[in-house]
Design a protein around this motif. Structure first.
Motif, PDB file in Angstrom:
ATOM      1  N   ASP A  81      41.453  47.010  44.553  1.00  0.00           N
ATOM      2  CA  ASP A  81      40.492  46.534  43.948  1.00  0.00           C
ATOM      3  C   ASP A  81      39.991  46.435  42.443  1.00  0.00           C
ATOM      4  O   ASP A  81      39.643  46.032  41.835  1.00  0.00           O
ATOM      5  N   PHE A  82      40.186  47.956  42.227  1.00  0.00           N
ATOM      6  CA  PHE A  82      40.008  48.639  41.102  1.00  0.00           C
ATOM      7  C   PHE A  82      40.663  48.178  39.907  1.00  0.00           C
ATOM      8  O   PHE A  82      40.557  47.804  38.769  1.00  0.00           O
ATOM      9  N   ALA A  83      42.140  48.289  40.253  1.00  0.00           N
ATOM     10  CA  ALA A  83      43.027  47.902  39.221  1.00  0.00           C
ATOM     11  C   ALA A  83      43.310  46.473  39.056  1.00  0.00           C
ATOM     12  O   ALA A  83      43.440  45.993  37.763  1.00  0.00           O
ATOM     13  N   MET A  84      42.895  45.661  39.966  1.00  0.00           N
ATOM     14  CA  MET A  84      42.718  44.094  39.704  1.00  0.00           C
ATOM     15  C   MET A  84      41.620  43.783  38.815  1.00  0.00           C
ATOM     16  O   MET A  84      41.463  42.901  37.976  1.00  0.00           O
ATOM     17  N   LYS A  85      40.500  44.233  39.192  1.00  0.00           N
ATOM     18  CA  LYS A  85      39.160  43.951  38.308  1.00  0.00           C
ATOM     19  C   LYS A  85      39.411  44.501  36.944  1.00  0.00           C
ATOM     20  O   LYS A  85      39.050  43.804  35.845  1.00  0.00           O
ATOM     21  N   ARG A  86      40.044  45.575  36.656  1.00  0.00           N
ATOM     22  CA  ARG A  86      40.286  46.198  35.462  1.00  0.00           C
ATOM     23  C   ARG A  86      41.336  45.344  34.582  1.00  0.00           C
ATOM     24  O   ARG A  86      41.160  45.173  33.547  1.00  0.00           O
ATOM     25  N   GLU A  87      42.495  44.810  35.054  1.00  0.00           N
ATOM     26  CA  GLU A  87      43.511  44.202  34.335  1.00  0.00           C
ATOM     27  C   GLU A  87      43.407  42.659  34.519  1.00  0.00           C
ATOM     28  O   GLU A  87      43.567  42.157  33.478  1.00  0.00           O
ATOM     29  N   LEU A  88      42.632  42.041  35.399  1.00  0.00           N
ATOM     30  CA  LEU A  88      42.751  40.702  35.708  1.00  0.00           C
ATOM     31  C   LEU A  88      41.169  40.161  35.770  1.00  0.00           C
ATOM     32  O   LEU A  88      41.175  38.704  35.633  1.00  0.00           O
ATOM     33  N   GLY A  89      40.339  40.966  36.230  1.00  0.00           N
ATOM     34  CA  GLY A  89      38.873  40.521  36.250  1.00  0.00           C
ATOM     35  C   GLY A  89      38.388  39.789  37.456  1.00  0.00           C
ATOM     36  O   GLY A  89      37.777  39.123  37.991  1.00  0.00           O
ATOM     37  N   VAL A  90      39.710  40.126  38.523  1.00  0.00           N
ATOM     38  CA  VAL A  90      39.064  39.710  39.879  1.00  0.00           C
ATOM     39  C   VAL A  90      38.997  40.774  40.809  1.00  0.00           C
ATOM     40  O   VAL A  90      39.893  41.776  40.633  1.00  0.00           O
ATOM     41  N   GLY A  91      38.462  40.661  42.220  1.00  0.00           N
ATOM     42  CA  GLY A  91      38.562  41.734  43.061  1.00  0.00           C
ATOM     43  C   GLY A  91      39.173  41.135  44.402  1.00  0.00           C
ATOM     44  O   GLY A  91      39.803  40.142  44.536  1.00  0.00           O
ATOM     45  N   LEU A  92      39.408  42.347  45.018  1.00  0.00           N
ATOM     46  CA  LEU A  92      40.151  42.042  46.110  1.00  0.00           C
ATOM     47  C   LEU A  92      39.361  42.453  47.298  1.00  0.00           C
ATOM     48  O   LEU A  92      39.099  43.804  47.507  1.00  0.00           O
ATOM     49  N   PRO A  93      38.751  41.530  48.309  1.00  0.00           N
ATOM     50  CA  PRO A  93      37.914  41.835  49.459  1.00  0.00           C
ATOM     51  C   PRO A  93      38.843  42.602  50.251  1.00  0.00           C
ATOM     52  O   PRO A  93      40.135  42.437  50.758  1.00  0.00           O
ATOM     53  N   ARG A  94      38.246  43.412  51.082  1.00  0.00           N
ATOM     54  CA  ARG A  94      38.821  44.290  52.258  1.00  0.00           C
ATOM     55  C   ARG A  94      39.191  43.380  53.340  1.00  0.00           C
ATOM     56  O   ARG A  94      38.203  42.757  53.807  1.00  0.00           O
ATOM     57  N   GLY A  95      40.461  43.053  53.654  1.00  0.00           N
ATOM     58  CA  GLY A  95      40.901  42.483  54.644  1.00  0.00           C
ATOM     59  C   GLY A  95      41.124  40.844  54.262  1.00  0.00           C
ATOM     60  O   GLY A  95      41.444  39.785  55.064  1.00  0.00           O
ATOM     61  N   GLY A  96      40.705  40.596  53.000  1.00  0.00           N
ATOM     62  CA  GLY A  96      41.033  39.374  52.287  1.00  0.00           C
ATOM     63  C   GLY A  96      42.215  39.179  51.464  1.00  0.00           C
ATOM     64  O   GLY A  96      43.159  39.926  51.387  1.00  0.00           O
ATOM     65  N   ALA A  97      41.862  38.174  50.670  1.00  0.00           N
ATOM     66  CA  ALA A  97      43.317  37.823  49.751  1.00  0.00           C
ATOM     67  C   ALA A  97      42.526  37.272  48.471  1.00  0.00           C
ATOM     68  O   ALA A  97      41.417  36.602  48.460  1.00  0.00           O
ATOM     69  N   VAL A  98      43.244  36.769  47.418  1.00  0.00           N
ATOM     70  CA  VAL A  98      42.773  36.412  46.289  1.00  0.00           C
ATOM     71  C   VAL A  98      44.123  36.040  45.349  1.00  0.00           C
ATOM     72  O   VAL A  98      45.207  36.629  45.387  1.00  0.00           O
ATOM     73  N   VAL A  99      43.998  34.679  44.831  1.00  0.00           N
ATOM     74  CA  VAL A  99      45.138  34.038  43.991  1.00  0.00           C
ATOM     75  C   VAL A  99      44.642  34.452  42.723  1.00  0.00           C
ATOM     76  O   VAL A  99      43.523  34.255  42.221  1.00  0.00           O
ATOM     77  N   LEU A 100      45.845  35.248  41.913  1.00  0.00           N
ATOM     78  CA  LEU A 100      45.630  35.584  40.736  1.00  0.00           C
ATOM     79  C   LEU A 100      45.652  34.511  39.634  1.00  0.00           C
ATOM     80  O   LEU A 100      46.311  33.648  39.704  1.00  0.00           O
ATOM     81  N   PRO A 101      44.852  35.032  38.540  1.00  0.00           N
ATOM     82  CA  PRO A 101      44.653  33.775  37.564  1.00  0.00           C
ATOM     83  C   PRO A 101      45.925  33.872  36.612  1.00  0.00           C
ATOM     84  O   PRO A 101      46.519  34.796  36.445  1.00  0.00           O
ATOM     85  N   PRO A 102      46.222  32.835  36.081  1.00  0.00           N
ATOM     86  CA  PRO A 102      47.387  32.747  35.192  1.00  0.00           C
ATOM     87  C   PRO A 102      47.050  33.304  33.767  1.00  0.00           C
ATOM     88  O   PRO A 102      45.711  33.602  33.487  1.00  0.00           O
ATOM     89  N   THR A 103      47.780  33.495  32.978  1.00  0.00           N
ATOM     90  CA  THR A 103      47.686  33.879  31.577  1.00  0.00           C
ATOM     91  C   THR A 103      48.420  32.781  30.697  1.00  0.00           C
ATOM     92  O   THR A 103      49.608  32.490  30.749  1.00  0.00           O
ATOM     93  N   PRO A 104      47.496  32.320  29.636  1.00  0.00           N
ATOM     94  CA  PRO A 104      46.092  32.301  29.328  1.00  0.00           C
ATOM     95  C   PRO A 104      45.276  31.983  30.678  1.00  0.00           C
ATOM     96  O   PRO A 104      45.748  31.004  31.213  1.00  0.00           O
ATOM     97  N   GLN A 105      43.957  32.434  30.969  1.00  0.00           N
ATOM     98  CA  GLN A 105      43.224  32.006  32.122  1.00  0.00           C
ATOM     99  C   GLN A 105      42.795  30.458  31.874  1.00  0.00           C
ATOM    100  O   GLN A 105      42.283  30.417  31.008  1.00  0.00           O
ATOM    101  N   SER A 106      42.903  29.662  32.874  1.00  0.00           N
ATOM    102  CA  SER A 106      42.359  28.266  32.773  1.00  0.00           C
ATOM    103  C   SER A 106      40.895  28.247  32.923  1.00  0.00           C
ATOM    104  O   SER A 106      40.517  29.044  33.693  1.00  0.00           O
ATOM    105  N   PRO A 107      40.250  27.466  32.274  1.00  0.00           N
ATOM    106  CA  PRO A 107      39.009  27.061  32.244  1.00  0.00           C
ATOM    107  C   PRO A 107      38.493  26.707  33.853  1.00  0.00           C
ATOM    108  O   PRO A 107      37.376  26.737  34.217  1.00  0.00           O
ATOM    109  N   ASP A 108      39.524  26.211  34.373  1.00  0.00           N
ATOM    110  CA  ASP A 108      39.196  25.893  35.896  1.00  0.00           C
ATOM    111  C   ASP A 108      39.167  26.725  36.885  1.00  0.00           C
ATOM    112  O   ASP A 108      38.943  26.610  37.992  1.00  0.00           O
ATOM    113  N   TYR A 109      39.618  27.937  36.401  1.00  0.00           N
ATOM    114  CA  TYR A 109      39.967  28.989  37.272  1.00  0.00           C
ATOM    115  C   TYR A 109      38.598  29.701  37.598  1.00  0.00           C
ATOM    116  O   TYR A 109      37.923  30.115  36.323  1.00  0.00           O
ATOM    117  N   ALA A 110      38.159  30.092  38.757  1.00  0.00           N
ATOM    118  CA  ALA A 110      37.073  30.934  39.287  1.00  0.00           C
ATOM    119  C   ALA A 110      37.531  31.964  40.087  1.00  0.00           C
ATOM    120  O   ALA A 110      37.936  31.482  41.097  1.00  0.00           O
TER     121      ALA A 110
END
Length: 384
Positions: free
Chosen positions: A223-252
């Motif tokens: 969770d810390f590494a992903m917030k630091r590098e990509l600006g997204v967190g990882l919920p405990r027991g959950g999942a996240v789709v990583l943002p593209p580079t450059p980040q799309s304005p449609d991505y949240a």
């Protein structure tokens, strides 16, 4: 091959793009065998194998510019054509390359680039172009990403070391052409739970997505590494789709984050919907991916007989128009030359040396005797 760089252009809706590494022996033989088997089974209409130099060669009938050249490190080029949903034609090119550098001890490593395009917007339910060229078998190691240690069709566990983890996240965001998903295991799953979530995806999307796993004890560090590098967190027991580079304005981040993923072998519907939604967003077209798509469009060789006839007629029309324009130019040039000769003849009164207008003369200078005297003195000059 050129390294990836970002582009303001997005991937066309009709295109499917992929790039990876084959680590087994005889990569081209694997492609050749698979294409031949699919053609024999009438899964594809036809295929073609070309030497890269021959593929880029320009002829009178098929003029090609430098965009058709796959580059000096290209090994072989394959083309295939098939139909989906009735009569929607798909055209695809796969080019194999020597790697830029040996990042592994595997001397048989080959880099591959695949560009496919349909006659209309791509559908995830269509067959994957990857398994048109590569056999969909675990025994053929064609599914490695260009990022070392990362594969399609399996679960990729995150590195334990924080520095290696952050480096991996950066490389995946900047270098990879694939969509990356990180899933956290709330508890150690059984054999069914260790199966990749991507196995539930539709065929064409399955080979566009890479799944990473964080073990139960990696919750905080991931969770810390992903917030630091990509600006997204990882919920405990959950999942996240990583943002593209450059980040799309449609991505949240919250839009593509799932709070709970049950890794018990059942279909994780919410996560699959998030991945499908993300894949439908405009994706940045990297520079080398754009080159691959241009080669597919401008350097296509596998024409049907009807397409060859249409192309030949178009070339005849093109040459006829060029000849007409050239003839018209010749006529204009001839008219201009004739006008120039007429003007020159008038200026020289028929001699080859233009006349110089004489200055106005006085009556004395104009007398015949004075003119004769000046002429004789000219011939008597000692320096003549």
């Amino acid at each position: 091959m050129a390294k990836s760089s970002s582009s303001s252009i997005t991937v066309p809706r009709s295109a499917w793009l992929g790039r990876g590494r084959h680590l087994g022996p005889e990569a081209e033989l694997d492609v050749r065998r698979n294409l031949l088997a699919l053609k024999t089974a009438r899964v594809i209409d036809d295929f073609l194998e070309l030497d890269p130099i021959e593929a880029a060669r320009s002829t009178d009938l098929f003029p090609r510019d430098e965009s058709a050249d796959p580059g000096p490190s290209a090994r072989r080029l394959f083309e295939a054509r098939w139909r989906v949903t009735g009569n929607v034609t798909v055209r695809a090119q796969l080019t194999t390359y020597e790697p830029e550098s040996r990042r592994t001890d595997n001397e048989s490593e080959v880099v591959w680039v695949l560009a496919a395009e349909a006659e209309r917007a791509w559908e995830a339910s269509w067959p994957s172009p990857a398994t048109v060229f590569w056999p969909d078998s675990d025994r053929v190691a064609w599914d490695h990403d260009t990022v070392p240690g990362v594969r399609l069709r399996t679960t990729n566990y995150l590195p334990k070391d924080d520095g290696e983890l952050r480096r991996l996240l950066r490389d995946c965001a900047r270098q990879s052409w694939f969509i990356h998903v990180v899933v956290h295991e709330a508890m150690t799953p059984d054999a069914l739970g260790r199966r990749p979530v991507t196995a539930f995806l539709p065929p064409s999307l399955k080979h566009r997505v890479i799944e990473h796993r964080a073990t139960p004890e990696q919750a905080l560090i991931a969770d810390f590494a992903m917030k630091r590098e990509l600006g997204v967190g990882l919920p405990r027991g959950g999942a996240v789709v990583l943002p593209p580079t450059p980040q799309s304005p449609d991505y949240a981040a919250e839009r593509f984050t799932v709070g709970d993923v049950f890794l018990d072998g059942t279909e994780p519907t919410e996560l699959l919907n998030k991945i499908t939604e993300f894949a439908s967003l405009p994706q940045p077209l990297q520079a080398d991916a754009e080159q691959a798509l241009t080669r597919l469009r401008q350097g296509w060789h596998l024409l049907t007989p009807d397409e060859e006839l249409v192309h030949a007629r178009a070339m005849v029309t093109r040459y006829a128009e060029a000849l007409k324009a050239m003839t018209s130019s010749c006529d204009l040039y001839r008219e201009a030359a004739e006008s120039a000769h007429a003007a020159l003849a008038e200026a020289t009164s028929g001699s080859s040396t233009p006349r110089t207008p004489a200055p106005a003369a006085s009556e004395e200078d104009a007398s015949p005797l004075k003119t004769l005297t000046k002429t004789l003195s000219f011939f008597r000059r000692p320096d003549r």
